[in-house]
Scaffold this active site. Sequence first.
Site, PDB file in Angstrom:
ATOM      1  N   GLU A   1      -1.485  -1.317  -4.749  1.00 26.64           N
ATOM      2  CA  GLU A   1      -2.685  -0.502  -4.931  1.00 26.64           C
ATOM      3  C   GLU A   1      -2.467   0.521  -6.042  1.00 26.64           C
ATOM      4  O   GLU A   1      -1.410   1.136  -6.138  1.00 26.64           O
ATOM      5  CB  GLU A   1      -3.045   0.221  -3.633  1.00 26.64           C
ATOM      6  CG  GLU A   1      -4.353   0.975  -3.730  1.00 26.64           C
ATOM      7  CD  GLU A   1      -4.798   1.571  -2.410  1.00 26.64           C
ATOM      8  OE1 GLU A   1      -5.941   2.044  -2.353  1.00 26.64           O
ATOM      9  OE2 GLU A   1      -4.012   1.586  -1.445  1.00 26.64           O
TER      10      GLU A   1
ATOM     11  N   ASP B   1       0.875  -1.167   0.000  1.00 20.56           N
ATOM     12  CA  ASP B   1       0.000   0.000   0.000  1.00 20.56           C
ATOM     13  C   ASP B   1       0.916   1.221   0.000  1.00 20.56           C
ATOM     14  O   ASP B   1       1.408   1.636   1.042  1.00 20.56           O
ATOM     15  CB  ASP B   1      -0.895  -0.001   1.241  1.00 20.56           C
ATOM     16  CG  ASP B   1      -1.792   1.220   1.303  1.00 20.56           C
ATOM     17  OD1 ASP B   1      -2.198   1.719   0.244  1.00 20.56           O
ATOM     18  OD2 ASP B   1      -2.082   1.683   2.429  1.00 20.56           O
TER      19      ASP B   1
ATOM     20  N   ASP C   1      -2.223   0.973   7.525  1.00 22.99           N
ATOM     21  CA  ASP C   1      -1.478   0.805   6.275  1.00 22.99           C
ATOM     22  C   ASP C   1      -1.121  -0.663   6.047  1.00 22.99           C
ATOM     23  O   ASP C   1      -1.210  -1.159   4.920  1.00 22.99           O
ATOM     24  CB  ASP C   1      -0.211   1.668   6.278  1.00 22.99           C
ATOM     25  CG  ASP C   1      -0.541   3.149   6.327  1.00 22.99           C
ATOM     26  OD1 ASP C   1      -1.247   3.619   5.420  1.00 22.99           O
ATOM     27  OD2 ASP C   1      -0.109   3.826   7.273  1.00 22.99           O
TER      28      ASP C   1
END
Length: 182
Positions: free
Chosen positions: A69, A7, A141
């Site tokens: 992502e 991420d 996260d």
Amino acid sequence: MRILGIDPGLVTTGFGVIDAEGAQLHYVASGTIRTAAVEIGQLPARLKLIFDGVSELKARYQPSCAAVEIVFVNVNPQSTLLLGQARGAAITALVAGQLEVSEYTALQMKKAIVGHGHARKEQIQEMVMRLLRLPGLPGKDAADALGLAICHAHAGSSFAAIAKAAPLSRRSHAQFKGGRTY
């Protein structure tokens, strides 16, 4: 199959590593790469920390693939550009390590983990904890990164089969409609 989820973020990049054996998922590791120790104006130094951190994760956990992502467009274009550069540093480290990289939007990950695309961070944390049978909530996260890895474990093989059966091609008709391209 060992999956590394990333991420990306310029200040905090989350990571999560899982093992997928069929439908069984097993937690391996998770955490964050933080660049806050570097001054805000030192973008190249921050990007190097992300690159080096992801490279170290690849070497330590030996994943067979990675899921990252996809950046969405923020209200602030400058923030989007900075996030894109952090994402680029992470992807470059993965590709330099000979890993296959799959990309998922936050919406796809949230649908795969929680069941709808407008899930809050706390919902993602809770579901990741349940899916991986963790003793406590992972950080926000790290939970997103673990969610990306879980999403890839469930959907990656399906997407690969679809892509192999019907390769995507650019639309050559009706590219202009109402003054917009699509």
